[in-house]
Write an enzyme that holds these catalytic residues in place. Structure first.
Site, mmCIF file in Angstrom:
data_model
loop_
_atom_site.group_PDB
_atom_site.id
_atom_site.type_symbol
_atom_site.label_atom_id
_atom_site.label_comp_id
_atom_site.label_asym_id
_atom_site.label_seq_id
_atom_site.Cartn_x
_atom_site.Cartn_y
_atom_site.Cartn_z
ATOM 1 N N ASP A 1 -10.202 13.700 -22.202
ATOM 2 C CA ASP A 1 -9.209 13.546 -21.130
ATOM 3 C C ASP A 1 -7.873 13.041 -21.664
ATOM 4 O O ASP A 1 -7.259 12.139 -21.097
ATOM 5 C CB ASP A 1 -9.706 12.612 -20.017
ATOM 6 C CG ASP A 1 -8.719 12.548 -18.861
ATOM 7 O OD1 ASP A 1 -8.270 13.600 -18.408
ATOM 8 O OD2 ASP A 1 -8.370 11.422 -18.432
ATOM 9 N N ASN B 1 -5.294 17.668 -18.600
ATOM 10 C CA ASN B 1 -6.632 17.940 -19.121
ATOM 11 C C ASN B 1 -7.233 19.211 -18.529
ATOM 12 O O ASN B 1 -6.957 19.577 -17.392
ATOM 13 C CB ASN B 1 -7.569 16.770 -18.808
ATOM 14 C CG ASN B 1 -7.701 16.525 -17.315
ATOM 15 O OD1 ASN B 1 -6.812 15.968 -16.691
ATOM 16 N ND2 ASN B 1 -8.811 16.950 -16.721
ATOM 17 N N GLU C 1 -8.709 16.296 -11.855
ATOM 18 C CA GLU C 1 -10.075 15.789 -11.696
ATOM 19 C C GLU C 1 -10.807 16.453 -10.529
ATOM 20 O O GLU C 1 -11.941 16.110 -10.221
ATOM 21 C CB GLU C 1 -10.051 14.265 -11.506
ATOM 22 C CG GLU C 1 -9.849 13.502 -12.799
ATOM 23 C CD GLU C 1 -8.532 13.840 -13.488
ATOM 24 O OE1 GLU C 1 -8.584 14.302 -14.651
ATOM 25 O OE2 GLU C 1 -7.454 13.670 -12.885
#
Length: 600
Positions: free
Chosen positions: A318, A276, A192
């Site tokens: 995701d 991801n 992230e």
């Protein structure tokens, strides 16, 4: 006799091969009285041959003793038991305790690393840690700040340490490490934050780096031979880790490696999944984004990839692929095969030949999954092995952002990292699942090192037209690709399962219950509410001739981030705060190990 056969087999394996630093770990994994590795064994089966506690008497379980960790955040992973010593870990600040089981659990030593608390701000989904590892008389700790530490197992003294990443760039750690052969395999978190994922092998004795394999990038970075690494039976070809990315987007491409590892010692292969692609906004990264969302099979000694399989090309939701690989030997289509089974975040359970990478089964393991109609299983098709995306649930159309609603599963997947268990006696997999859907709103985002690189706002809620809860605990047939039975739960099941030769399966719930289930029928045999919600993994061991079952409780993790971090905005925690708001009606913060046994 079961115990004797398994122990003998483990010793024979260790003696048949050249002496390696992890030989004593192999022997200890083969002794069911110990719990020597987080995953139970190299195959990730999380099955124990202990049967003193069984389906006939498990209803009589009592609390034998407890231990407070002193930390009030999410407690994932489990303790290890090596001989008479138990090793208990905590979330950040990643304290390690060594407890003497032969002396009423006396604390023999504690290790308290001094970490910069600024690392907390760049940890995605709570300050969790999935546990220490053991090999060669050492305890291995991978701290949140990415420092890998080898501790003397008896004294707690530091033997060596290495820095594996840079928190100022968003690189952190939440996962355990894997000792195998003469190496310790270490991953990285931070998808992230635009971190480029990698797995690194360090020498067990010295801590020196042996190899590092990135998830995407040039062939020499990802350790792939274009002609000898295969994807669905075909060579990956040159520049496979860059040519499905736009420009140099792969350099901040995600694919982090914060999950679990499995090992086939005969094939000398390690298996793991990548996470991801960055950013969560798919319109900003056109292409398949290889090799994010990918199962990797690599040579342990060199790191070179033998085969890969990308489960969710050009991920739009995701659906990290980091969940555990479980290795079995089973008959399929009349032939005994060496299999790999993987329950992906995307809601599909895959069964593969782990030697060749052949895709054998791919089926939804929650009926609510709707983003895809299924995986194309025709080897002659141009889209072989790819999920067929339902346009209604896409978050991108023709390169433009699309606000989509009713996507199932939510970003935390039909299952996150919480590991399943497998019983060779029933040949069933016992799977903790999330029964959660989401609304997904992507937006444009610019990359800045050390800053969130997400690009999406989420809302989560229970799957509609169902039992009203947010989870199920299921038994799965990996050969036929079907659910055998399913237990509905009010909240996601975020605890790792344990199967035993006593014909029972254990798991924990977010409200804090430890439950024991009949392995054949799914009937509940026992429950006990621990002081806080359970996101830890159930383990078992034997001490002084008596079987014990242990579980860490302490609410947190992605599902419990609202409670753990005191968040109230429903969109915080990447949508989990609103989705799990009702958890506060059932549990509160905690950090405790609870150990159960039958009465004397």
């Amino acid at each position: 006799m079961k115990h004797l056969r398994i122990l003998t087999a483990g010793i024979a394996l260790a003696c048949a091969s050249p002496a390696l630093a992890n030989d004593d770990l192999v022997e200890k994994m083969s002794d069911p009285t110990q719990w020597a590795i987080q995953t139970g064994d190299y195959k990730n089966q999380r099955f124990s041959e202990l049967d003193q506690i069984n389906k006939e008497n498990v209803g009589d379980l009592q609390v034998a003793w407890t231990f407070s960790t002193g930390v009030l955040r999410g407690h994932e992973g489990s303790p290890l038991v090596i001989g008479d010593m138990m090793y208990v870990h905590t979330p950040f600040p990643n304290i390690v305790y060594a407890l003497d089981l032969a002396n009423e659990g006396k604390i023999v030593w504690r290790y308290e690393p001094k970490q910069d608390p600024d690392v907390i701000a760049v940890m995605c989904c709570d300050t969790v840690y999935r546990g220490v590892a053991y090999a060669d008389g050492k305890i291995f700790l991978h701290q949140a700040d990415t420092t890998v530490v080898a501790l003397d197992a008896m004294s707690g003294e530091v033997v060596w340490e290495q820095v594996n990443g840079d928190p100022s760039k968003g690189e952190t750690n939440t996962a355990t490490v894997l000792p195998v052969n003469d190496k310790v395999l270490v991953g990285i978190s931070g998808g992230e934050f635009g971190v480029r994922g990698h797995v690194t092998a360090y020498d067990i004795e010295t801590g020196e780096q042996v190899w590092r394999a990135y998830s995407m990038g040039p062939d020499e970075d990802i350790l792939m031979d274009p002609q000898n690494t295969t994807h669905l039976g075909e060579p990956v070809g040159e520049n496979s880790g860059t040519n499905t990315w736009e420009g140099d987007q792969w350099m901040i491409g995600g694919g982090t490696t914060w999950g679990w590892y499995a090992v086939d010692t005969d094939e000398n292969l390690v298996y793991y999944g990548t996470g991801n692609p960055s950013t969560w906004n798919p319109s900003q990264r056109p292409g398949d984004n290889r090799w994010s969302m990918t199962i990797m099979a690599r040579d342990i000694d060199t790191g070179m990839a033998k085969w890969v399989y990308q489960m969710t090309p050009h991920d739009e939701w995701d659906y990290d692929g980091v969940n555990e690989m479980i290795l079995t030997e089973q008959e399929i289509d009349g032939e005994e095969r060496k299999l790999l089974t993987h329950f992906d975040r995307n809601g599909i359970a895959y069964t593969m030949d782990r030697v060749s990478g052949e895709l054998l089964v791919a089926e939804k393991y929650d009926p609510a999954v709707n983003w895809t109609t299924g995986v194309d299983m025709d080897p002659e098709s141009d889209t072989y092995g790819r999920p067929e995306v339902v346009a209604q649930y896409s978050t991108e159309q023709n390169g433009e952002d699309v606000n989509s609603t009713g996507i199932c599963p939510a970003a935390l997947g039909t299952k996150d990292q919480q590991p399943a268990a497998y019983s060779p006696e029933t040949q069933l997999f016992y799977v903790p699942t999330n029964h959660v859907c989401m609304d997904y709103e992507p937006f444009r985002v610019a990359y800045t090192a050390g800053q969130p690189y997400v690009g999406a706002t989420l809302a989560m809620y229970p799957a509609p037209d169902s039992h009203g809860g947010m989870g199920n605990f299921i038994a799965w047939d990996n050969i036929n690709g079907e659910i055998k039975w399913s237990i509905p739960e009010q909240f996601s099941v975020w605890s790792g399962a344990l199967a035993t030769a006593g014909d029972i399966v254990f798991y924990g719930t977010l409200e804090g219950y430890l439950k024991a289930i009949d392995a054949e029928t799914g009937d509940e045999l026992y429950r006990f509410k621990t002081p806080s919600g359970i996101i830890g993994n159930v383990m078992t061991y034997e001490s002084d001739g008596k079987q014990y079952v242990g579980i860490l409780s302490g609410i947190g993790g992605w599902a419990g981030i609202g409670l753990a971090a005191g968040l109230t905005n429903p969109n915080d925690g990447l949508g989990a705060v609103g989705g799990y708001a009702a958890l506060s009606d059932y549990t509160a913060l905690g950090g405790q190990l609870t150990v159960f046994a039958l009465p004397d």
